[in-house]
Design a protein around this motif. Structure first.
Motif, short mmCIF file in Angstrom:
data_model
loop_
_atom_site.label_atom_id
_atom_site.label_comp_id
_atom_site.label_asym_id
_atom_site.label_seq_id
_atom_site.Cartn_x
_atom_site.Cartn_y
_atom_site.Cartn_z
N MET A 92 0.85 -1.22 0.00
CA MET A 92 0.00 0.00 0.00
C MET A 92 0.88 1.26 0.00
N PRO A 93 0.77 2.09 -1.06
CA PRO A 93 1.63 3.27 -1.11
C PRO A 93 1.34 4.22 0.05
N ASP A 94 0.08 4.27 0.50
CA ASP A 94 -0.27 5.16 1.61
C ASP A 94 0.50 4.83 2.87
N MET A 95 0.57 3.53 3.15
CA MET A 95 1.28 3.10 4.35
C MET A 95 2.73 3.58 4.29
N SER A 96 3.33 3.45 3.11
CA SER A 96 4.74 3.80 3.05
C SER A 96 4.93 5.31 3.21
N SER A 97 4.08 6.13 2.61
CA SER A 97 4.21 7.58 2.81
C SER A 97 4.01 7.91 4.28
N ARG A 98 2.99 7.30 4.84
CA ARG A 98 2.69 7.52 6.25
C ARG A 98 3.90 7.17 7.11
N ASP A 99 4.43 5.96 6.91
CA ASP A 99 5.54 5.53 7.75
C ASP A 99 6.79 6.38 7.51
N GLN A 100 6.98 6.78 6.27
CA GLN A 100 8.15 7.62 6.00
C GLN A 100 8.02 8.99 6.66
N ILE A 101 6.82 9.55 6.63
CA ILE A 101 6.63 10.85 7.28
C ILE A 101 6.86 10.73 8.79
N LEU A 102 6.26 9.71 9.39
CA LEU A 102 6.44 9.54 10.84
C LEU A 102 7.90 9.28 11.20
N ALA A 103 8.57 8.47 10.37
CA ALA A 103 9.99 8.19 10.64
C ALA A 103 10.81 9.48 10.49
N GLY A 104 10.45 10.29 9.49
CA GLY A 104 11.16 11.55 9.27
C GLY A 104 11.00 12.50 10.45
N ILE A 105 9.79 12.55 10.99
CA ILE A 105 9.53 13.40 12.16
C ILE A 105 10.42 12.95 13.33
N ARG A 106 10.45 11.63 13.55
CA ARG A 106 11.22 11.11 14.69
C ARG A 106 12.71 11.33 14.50
N ARG A 107 13.16 11.20 13.25
CA ARG A 107 14.57 11.44 12.97
C ARG A 107 14.91 12.90 13.26
N SER A 108 14.05 13.81 12.79
CA SER A 108 14.30 15.24 13.01
C SER A 108 14.32 15.58 14.50
N LEU A 109 13.41 14.95 15.24
CA LEU A 109 13.34 15.25 16.67
C LEU A 109 14.35 14.45 17.48
N GLY A 110 15.08 13.57 16.81
CA GLY A 110 16.15 12.82 17.45
C GLY A 110 15.66 11.84 18.50
N ARG A 111 14.57 11.15 18.21
CA ARG A 111 14.08 10.16 19.16
C ARG A 111 13.27 9.09 18.43
N THR A 112 12.84 8.08 19.19
CA THR A 112 12.00 7.02 18.59
C THR A 112 10.55 7.29 18.94
#
Lengths: 473, 226
Positions: free
Chosen positions: B1-21
């Motif tokens: 599902m392309p939606d899932m991947s965009s979703r997960d990538q956005i959430l992962a990007g947020i966590r990376r930027s904020l430096g946490r899991t």
């Protein structure tokens, strides 16, 4: 829209010589500044509310993944759908897919800056779907094929005569000799024209001022009621919002309401604040059958954790541009993209690159009025300074500017030499300018003296005077 | 599902930027508590006065944004007040009434001059009459909720919108409205909640404020002093 921010200097020069534009911009002071001040005077808690608004947004940004996931699960629980889009292209394609699923011919739109950011109208038209802007200002600029020049008053650059001209051209089924010299007549004509478009549209697209994690609701704020009709009458309601619109609770949103309208238009509250929660319920007599939320990232997640994170507190009230001496001189189009004024000078380089938009953070006198009126206390001048620094580090600024700055840095790093040189310069200029009190031209200062006289210094530097005063005290 | 991947990538990007899991455990519980036991932040003084003052403030603020208000002593007087308003403004004596049980139960039959239809608003309905969920004193704001008896189109389509409100429904602040709403609709808000502060308006032509942009041009409240 394709950015023309790189051409800010020539855009600004054109704007300064555009008499019609200057007349239109002249309405801004009484229209926005005085009304804001009057509204704030009536609410003694306003300054404390600004602190709270800032804190709510800061808290949300620190935990934004948590709140977005919570928002998503609530929307789904309410029977709606959430679509995540990393890029404008992903958002456009998702919206098109939803429109095509009901074979949509026309789409009504509430005012949405995110729709401008992803250039949605052009895309829908190319795909054979007619987008209809319903906010009066947006409707006017849509028929004139212009971009908005202001984030809450998109047609603020136009005069009544401009609107009359456009209506006569487009509404050509109406009698040619009808009177249209009064704003009231123009409004009534637009209202009548748009009425059936609202009712016939297959899909309604709105932006969102807030997304509420607590309830999964989306919120729009309007004065006309256009966005509210847009999301009530069609079969499908699509909400297009960027990530940072999320707030935790209804109570948090209430705190920010008290800041938004007062800062924007000087109203105590906008006329319509509308909360949408899922699609219509089975027993409801109206409302959309489907409810979709498209969440756009487009660079926001990368702003978190950087010196630009605080920009994500912005609630798009436009107080910064309403109080900006640069904006009020050149208007919004000169900025060359969707977001003008101080907030645009910070946001545009993050979204289209500092290479394209490097002029914008330089188009500031750093007078600080933007920060002083920002309801979210965003340090806009500080962030513009960050962009200037990055621009300098990337060697994007012109050679003469870099050389001049280098020369100044050489002296600034050697205080004794700096004071000796500036002391001498002030003495010389003070003596030569003594009679007239001003210079009509000066070597190396043509950029200043070509448009105004340079006042003559009185012979001594600030530091010399300061030392004397301190000694005397 | 392309939606899932965009979703997960956005959430992962947020966590990376904020430096946490991903936020989990106690911290997630604390945030959930903040959501589930939401408390008001600062409420302005003007919204914390005794109820009688709130009703006065509500009327004053509503009139300040070009809403008009007429007051009646009891619910039975509402049809009379509605008919009077229409007559005063030379409006047709035809109205679309919200199919709300309480509202339709008022003695409308006594006003023989009125032509009454119930249901959602349709073109070209000129006048609607609806109940309200609450009135918020701090800015003279009406709070209206959608439901089988209260379709949203009635609040937006007709040129004249009349709202019947009991003084006992007036609260001080927006947050008091939320409290009432959470109690009345536990678990899920109605599809639409409209906060309405005055008739529709626009300032898009030379910043001149004009009434009746797309929503109603007139907003009138019949306030029952119960």
């Amino acid at each position: 829209m394709k950015p023309t921010s790189h051409a800010f200097k020539s855009n600004a020069t054109t704007a300064l010589h555009d008499e019609r534009l200057q007349r239109a911009l002249g309405n801004m002071r009484s229209g926005f500044q005085d009304k804001r001040l009057a509204a704030i005077d009536k609410l003694p808690e306003f300054e404390t509310l600004r602190d709270l608004g800032r804190d709510i947004k800061n808290h949300t940004l620190e935990h934004i993944d948590f709140y977005l996931e919570r928002f998503e699960s609530k929307v789904i629980q309410n029977g709606g759908h959430v679509h995540w889009a990393r890029t404008p292209q992903e958002a456009r394609e998702k919206i098109l897919e939803i429109c095509r699923s009901v074979d949509a011919k026309t789409v009504t739109k509430g005012k949405s800056m995110i729709a401008e950011e992803i250039a949605l109208n052009d895309f829908l038209e190319e795909s054979g779907i007619e987008p209809i802007e319903t906010d009066l200002g947006e409707y006017i600029i849509q028929i004139r094929k212009e971009p908005p020049s202001h984030i809450i008053a998109p047609a603020v650059h136009l005069n009544q005569t401009d609107v009359e001209e456009s209506f006569r051209k487009i509404h050509n089924d109406l009698p040619v000799d009808r009177p249209l010299s009064e704003p009231r007549q123009l409004l009534d004509e637009a209202r009548a024209k748009l009425r059936n478009r609202f009712i016939d549209a297959d899909v309604g697209i709105t932006g969102a001022n807030f997304l509420i994690a607590e309830t999964g609701s989306t919120v729009i704020v309007t004065n006309e009621g256009n966005g509210d009709l847009t999301q009530t009458l069609p079969k499908i309601h699509i909400v297009l919002a960027s990530l940072e619109k999320v707030v935790p609770t209804l109570d948090d949103a209430a705190t920010i309401f008290r800041l938004l309208a007062r800062s924007a238009t000087g109203q105590e509250m906008s006329v319509y604040t509308t909360f949408s929660t899922g699609p219509k319920r089975p027993e409801d007599l109206d409302g959309p059958e489907q409810y979709h939320v498209v969440l756009l990232d487009n660079g926001r997640s990368a702003m978190l954790g950087t010196e630009f994170q605080e920009m994500l507190r912005c609630i798009r009230c436009a107080a910064c541009m309403n109080h900006c001496p640069v904006y009020s001189a050149v208007g919004g189009h000169a900025y060359g993209w969707v977001y003008p004024g101080p907030m645009g000078a910070v946001l545009t380089p993050t979204l289209v690159g500092v290479q394209e938009a490097g002029h914008l953070p330089n188009a500031s006198t750093f007078c600080g009025r933007c920060e002083s009126v920002c309801p979210m206390r965003i340090p806009l001048p500080k962030m513009m300074r960050q962009w200037r620094k990055r621009e300098f580090e990337k060697k994007l600024s012109p050679g003469t500017f870099r050389a001049g700055l280098g020369l100044w840095a050489f002296f600034a790093k050697r205080p004794a030499l700096y004071q000796a040189v500036t002391g001498l310069a002030m003495r010389v200029l003070g003596r030569f300018g003594k009679d007239k009190g001003r210079f009509k031209s000066l070597p190396l200062a043509g950029g200043w003296t070509s448009v105004r006289d340079m006042p003559a210094p009185q012979g001594r530097t600030f530091q010399q005077l300061y030392r004397d005063k301190k000694r005397a005290a | 599902m392309p939606d899932m991947s965009s979703r997960d990538q956005i959430l992962a990007g947020i966590r990376r930027s904020l430096g946490r899991t991903k936020i989990e455990g106690e911290q997630a519980e604390a945030l959930t508590r903040r959501l589930e036991n939401s408390q008001p932040n600062l409420i302005p003084q003007r919204a914390q006065r005794p109820h009688a003052d709130q009703v006065r403030l509500f009327v004053e603020m509503a009139e300040g944004v070009q809403t008009t208000v007429s007051r009646v002593a009891s619910a039975a007087d509402v049809p009379e007040a509605v008919a009077d308003y229409l007559k005063q403004h030379n409006l047709p004596a035809e109205l679309r009434l919200a199919p709300d049980e309480w509202l339709t139960g008022l003695p409308w039959a006594r006003k023989k001059t009125l032509t009454i239809k119930t249901g959602r608003a349709e073109e070209p309905d000129a006048v609607s009459v609806t109940p309200a969920f609450a009135g918020v004193a701090e800015t003279g704001t009406l709070m209206l909720t959608s439901g089988p008896g209260t379709p949203t189109t009635l609040n937006l389509l007709p040129e004249t919108h009349m709202v019947v409100l009991k003084a006992s429904q007036v609260v001080g602040a927006y947050e008091d409205g939320w409290k009432k709403l959470r109690e009345a609709y536990p678990g899920q808000l109605p599809r639409t909640v409209n906060y309405i502060t005055g008739p529709s308006r626009t300032g898009d032509i030379e910043q001149k404020i004009l009434m009746g942009a797309h929503g109603p041009r007139r907003l009138h409240i019949v306030l029952i002093d119960d």
